[in-house]
Write an enzyme that holds these catalytic residues in place. Sequence first.
Site, PDB file in Angstrom:
ATOM      1  N   THR A  28       0.906  -1.308  -0.114  1.00 23.55           N
ATOM      2  CA  THR A  28      -0.067   0.114   0.025  1.00 23.55           C
ATOM      3  C   THR A  28       0.801   1.345  -0.070  1.00 23.55           C
ATOM      4  O   THR A  28       0.842   2.221  -0.891  1.00 23.55           O
ATOM      5  CB  THR A  28      -0.821  -0.018   1.274  1.00 23.55           C
ATOM      6  OG1 THR A  28      -1.684  -1.296   1.408  1.00 23.55           O
ATOM      7  CG2 THR A  28      -1.927   1.169   1.212  1.00 23.55           C
ATOM      8  N   VAL A  29       1.841   1.435   0.932  1.00 27.20           N
ATOM      9  CA  VAL A  29       2.634   2.558   1.153  1.00 27.20           C
ATOM     10  C   VAL A  29       3.473   2.740   0.131  1.00 27.20           C
ATOM     11  O   VAL A  29       3.813   3.474  -0.549  1.00 27.20           O
ATOM     12  CB  VAL A  29       3.204   2.716   2.625  1.00 27.20           C
ATOM     13  CG1 VAL A  29       3.938   4.118   2.702  1.00 27.20           C
ATOM     14  CG2 VAL A  29       1.896   2.683   3.612  1.00 27.20           C
ATOM     15  N   LYS A 120       6.093   1.417  12.767  1.00 24.75           N
ATOM     16  CA  LYS A 120       6.228   1.833  14.145  1.00 24.75           C
ATOM     17  C   LYS A 120       6.406   0.573  14.999  1.00 24.75           C
ATOM     18  O   LYS A 120       7.164   0.780  16.141  1.00 24.75           O
ATOM     19  CB  LYS A 120       4.836   2.104  14.398  1.00 24.75           C
ATOM     20  CG  LYS A 120       3.478   0.998  14.012  1.00 24.75           C
ATOM     21  CD  LYS A 120       3.028   1.903  12.925  1.00 24.75           C
ATOM     22  CE  LYS A 120       2.147   1.040  12.233  1.00 24.75           C
ATOM     23  NZ  LYS A 120       1.404   1.683  11.003  1.00 24.75           N
ATOM     24  N   ILE A 151       0.201  13.083   9.243  1.00 25.81           N
ATOM     25  CA  ILE A 151       0.193  14.374  10.177  1.00 25.81           C
ATOM     26  C   ILE A 151       1.516  14.674  10.784  1.00 25.81           C
ATOM     27  O   ILE A 151       2.080  13.564  11.244  1.00 25.81           O
ATOM     28  CB  ILE A 151      -0.862  13.846  11.422  1.00 25.81           C
ATOM     29  CG1 ILE A 151      -2.119  13.463  11.012  1.00 25.81           C
ATOM     30  CG2 ILE A 151      -1.051  15.039  12.481  1.00 25.81           C
ATOM     31  CD1 ILE A 151      -2.955  12.781  11.926  1.00 25.81           C
ATOM     32  N   GLY A 202      -7.350  -0.188   2.763  1.00 22.58           N
ATOM     33  CA  GLY A 202      -5.782  -0.087   2.707  1.00 22.58           C
ATOM     34  C   GLY A 202      -5.509   0.629   4.050  1.00 22.58           C
ATOM     35  O   GLY A 202      -4.326   0.763   4.496  1.00 22.58           O
ATOM     36  N   LYS A 220       2.693   3.446  18.589  1.00 19.89           N
ATOM     37  CA  LYS A 220       2.765   4.583  18.232  1.00 19.89           C
ATOM     38  C   LYS A 220       2.779   5.455  19.434  1.00 19.89           C
ATOM     39  O   LYS A 220       3.702   6.378  19.632  1.00 19.89           O
ATOM     40  CB  LYS A 220       1.263   5.179  17.507  1.00 19.89           C
ATOM     41  CG  LYS A 220       1.308   4.412  16.124  1.00 19.89           C
ATOM     42  CD  LYS A 220       0.077   4.483  15.621  1.00 19.89           C
ATOM     43  CE  LYS A 220       0.268   4.019  13.933  1.00 19.89           C
ATOM     44  NZ  LYS A 220      -1.146   3.800  13.464  1.00 19.89           N
TER      45      LYS A 220
HETATM   46  P1  NAP Z   1       1.729  -3.989   2.749  1.00 20.47           P
HETATM   47  O1  NAP Z   1       0.865  -3.454   1.887  1.00 20.47           O
HETATM   48  O2  NAP Z   1       1.543  -5.392   3.504  1.00 20.47           O
HETATM   49  O3  NAP Z   1       3.315  -4.075   2.043  1.00 20.47           O
HETATM   50  C1  NAP Z   1       4.357  -4.823   2.291  1.00 20.47           C
HETATM   51  C2  NAP Z   1       5.334  -4.957   1.230  1.00 20.47           C
HETATM   52  O4  NAP Z   1       6.385  -5.258   1.746  1.00 20.47           O
HETATM   53  C3  NAP Z   1       4.874  -5.729  -0.255  1.00 20.47           C
HETATM   54  O5  NAP Z   1       5.145  -5.263  -1.062  1.00 20.47           O
HETATM   55  C4  NAP Z   1       5.576  -7.063   0.401  1.00 20.47           C
HETATM   56  O6  NAP Z   1       6.005  -7.604  -1.045  1.00 20.47           O
HETATM   57  C5  NAP Z   1       6.861  -6.848   0.852  1.00 20.47           C
HETATM   58  N1  NAP Z   1       7.391  -7.461   1.852  1.00 20.47           N
HETATM   59  C6  NAP Z   1       6.752  -8.023   2.883  1.00 20.47           C
HETATM   60  N2  NAP Z   1       7.585  -8.928   3.479  1.00 20.47           N
HETATM   61  C7  NAP Z   1       8.832  -8.952   3.026  1.00 20.47           C
HETATM   62  C8  NAP Z   1      10.064  -9.543   3.071  1.00 20.47           C
HETATM   63  N3  NAP Z   1      10.244 -10.521   3.966  1.00 20.47           N
HETATM   64  N4  NAP Z   1      10.939  -9.453   1.965  1.00 20.47           N
HETATM   65  C9  NAP Z   1      10.663  -8.651   0.927  1.00 20.47           C
HETATM   66  N5  NAP Z   1       9.687  -7.969   0.770  1.00 20.47           N
HETATM   67  C10 NAP Z   1       8.766  -8.194   1.649  1.00 20.47           C
HETATM   68  O7  NAP Z   1       2.102  -2.729   3.984  1.00 20.47           O
HETATM   69  P2  NAP Z   1       1.962  -1.329   3.969  1.00 20.47           P
HETATM   70  O8  NAP Z   1       0.458  -1.169   4.394  1.00 20.47           O
HETATM   71  O9  NAP Z   1       2.214  -0.720   2.615  1.00 20.47           O
HETATM   72  O10 NAP Z   1       2.738  -0.976   5.398  1.00 20.47           O
HETATM   73  C11 NAP Z   1       4.050  -0.920   5.164  1.00 20.47           C
HETATM   74  C12 NAP Z   1       4.671  -0.090   6.384  1.00 20.47           C
HETATM   75  O11 NAP Z   1       3.863   1.275   6.438  1.00 20.47           O
HETATM   76  C13 NAP Z   1       4.247  -0.894   7.892  1.00 20.47           C
HETATM   77  O12 NAP Z   1       5.172  -0.587   8.731  1.00 20.47           O
HETATM   78  C14 NAP Z   1       3.022  -0.200   8.330  1.00 20.47           C
HETATM   79  O13 NAP Z   1       2.901  -0.346   9.641  1.00 20.47           O
HETATM   80  C15 NAP Z   1       3.181   1.329   7.789  1.00 20.47           C
HETATM   81  N6  NAP Z   1       2.080   2.134   7.593  1.00 20.47           N
HETATM   82  C16 NAP Z   1       1.066   1.515   6.777  1.00 20.47           C
HETATM   83  C17 NAP Z   1       0.041   2.768   6.676  1.00 20.47           C
HETATM   84  C18 NAP Z   1      -0.871   2.301   6.069  1.00 20.47           C
HETATM   85  O14 NAP Z   1      -1.991   3.149   5.890  1.00 20.47           O
HETATM   86  N7  NAP Z   1      -1.323   1.151   5.249  1.00 20.47           N
HETATM   87  C19 NAP Z   1       0.376   4.097   7.263  1.00 20.47           C
HETATM   88  C20 NAP Z   1       1.257   4.435   8.067  1.00 20.47           C
HETATM   89  C21 NAP Z   1       2.347   3.382   8.021  1.00 20.47           C
HETATM   90  P3  NAP Z   1       4.787  -8.494  -1.977  1.00 20.47           P
HETATM   91  O15 NAP Z   1       4.073  -7.118  -2.425  1.00 20.47           O
HETATM   92  O16 NAP Z   1       5.498  -9.107  -2.827  1.00 20.47           O
HETATM   93  O17 NAP Z   1       3.949  -9.232  -0.903  1.00 20.47           O
HETATM   94  N1  HSE Z   2      -3.121   0.185  10.461  1.00 26.57           N
HETATM   95  C1  HSE Z   2      -2.996   1.696  11.008  1.00 26.57           C
HETATM   96  C2  HSE Z   2      -4.033   2.358  11.359  1.00 26.57           C
HETATM   97  C3  HSE Z   2      -2.070   2.187   9.697  1.00 26.57           C
HETATM   98  O1  HSE Z   2      -5.239   1.760  11.016  1.00 26.57           O
HETATM   99  O2  HSE Z   2      -3.896   3.303  11.637  1.00 26.57           O
HETATM  100  C4  HSE Z   2      -1.673   3.557  10.005  1.00 26.57           C
HETATM  101  O3  HSE Z   2      -0.376   3.236  10.768  1.00 26.57           O
END
Ligand code: NAP
Ligand code: HSE
Length: 444
Positions: A28-29, A120, A151, A202, A220
């Site tokens: 997603t990110v 986090k 934020i 997402g 957090k």
């Molecule tokens: P996600 O959608 O689950 O994406 C994770 C990515 O990492 C995927 O591309 C996955 O590959 C890859 N990956 C996972 N394990 C791996 C490994 N062992 N080796 C290589 N690649 C690996 O996660 P996300 O929502 O983008 O979140 C990413 C980070 O941002 C997290 O720390 C989350 O807490 C933080 N975050 C998320 C949000 C949000 O709104 N989603 C907001 C703020 C912070 P594949 O695509 O091939 O599976």
């Molecule tokens: N899963 C987290 C939330 C994503 O719902 O706030 C952002 O850190």
Amino acid sequence: MGSKQGSGGKVTQQVKKAIGIGLLGLGTVGTGVAEVLATKADGLAEQAGLPLVLRKVLVRDVNKRRSIKLAPSLVTDRPDEILAHPEVDIVIELVGGEYPATEYIKQALASGKHIVTANKEVMAKHGYELFSLAKRHNTDIRYEASVGSGIPLISAFQQDLAANSISAIHAIVNGTTNYILTQMAQEGLDFASTLKQAQKLGYAEADPANDIEGIDAAYKLVILSNLAFRTKFTPQDVYREGISNIAARDFSYAREFGYAIKLLAIAKRDRDTVEMRVHPVFIPQDFQLAKVDGVYNAVEVETDLAGKLVFYGEGAGALRASSAVLADVLAIARNIYRGVNNVPELRLNETVSVKPMSDLKTRYYLRLNAPDRPGVLAQISKVLGDNSISISSVIQKEINLPAQTAIIVIMTYPAREKAMQKALSQLKQLPEVNEVSNFIRVEE
Ligand code: NAP
Ligand code: HSE
């Protein structure tokens, strides 16, 4: 452009044509960040002083269909192609989870690369160790997206509030649970279907239990508390409860008493102790945090100089997080361009410790299921009274005639957590109580 002290003491110019970016994760990110790097390339280059060039992207499965089109040569499933890439200056870690992300970050720092992460869990569990490592290797580590996504919070705590003493943080920092609680309160929707919606949008973590059980919010809270109080607390220092026990009727009783139900992350300093807790709370409906709905996050900070501040915005989603990730990238890129090193500060306040949860004093809401017969209320009041807990109101609700049971809702005056826990275990043993269905603390 960056300059460097040569071995003979002469200053030599480093001719750098671009800032190399290695991206770990294209979920997603990661997808949001890769898209913005492409669509805003000119504006970002102007701000950084040099173009930001994506050198490689790490994924788990190179054959997965992606919503973003990248040259196949850019995508790899081998972390070393990024962590040891000579032209990668900044590694953006967006893999998520504790491992292997922590190891990737350590490896990157040790090879002199700067880190931007949205993780986090890693920052809450290993922050201090990583700051020390970054300092040792003269590298920078930034994590603005880890709390509240877009934020501005980390930079505000690190810089803008630096002259303040912070006494309290009350925060809604998990978009998924706030979205679920809002949908349940406003639309009467059930827990499972709103969780599915949050996942589709997402917002949810890879394992949504992290959201639902308050684990994400606890991470957090640790990050913000460590910045606010100059501590090295870890998630184990946070008392935590999730939202899975909240039922539709709790929202209607809360409303009757003038409250909303929110999952709050709370840190309060009292001299040299800090209480840190994440759990559902009743908060008065006219409080600002009670009006924070859906995926929105809000962090209320009480300070001595700046007064009470509230940071508010969408706390999840690809573009929101990308905003923070790219702000960190730009800050590092500008430093690289100017030849300036920003290494983490490690000034700890060693005298501050965690306040035991048993010392908490607050009001409580109790929902009990009990037989509908004389003497029941007297027995319940006795247990509470024996534990020095005073009742402020009690209502008998929803009598089930065939089963001869009733729902009893109690609000207490402020009482000690230790006393309330003892009373709860005694109530559970009482023949006059079928079930202690819920118990929620009040924050006023
Ligand atoms: P996600 O959608 O689950 O994406 C994770 C990515 O990492 C995927 O591309 C996955 O590959 C890859 N990956 C996972 N394990 C791996 C490994 N062992 N080796 C290589 N690649 C690996 O996660 P996300 O929502 O983008 O979140 C990413 C980070 O941002 C997290 O720390 C989350 O807490 C933080 N975050 C998320 C949000 C949000 O709104 N989603 C907001 C703020 C912070 P594949 O695509 O091939 O599976
Ligand atoms: N899963 C987290 C939330 C994503 O719902 O706030 C952002 O850190």
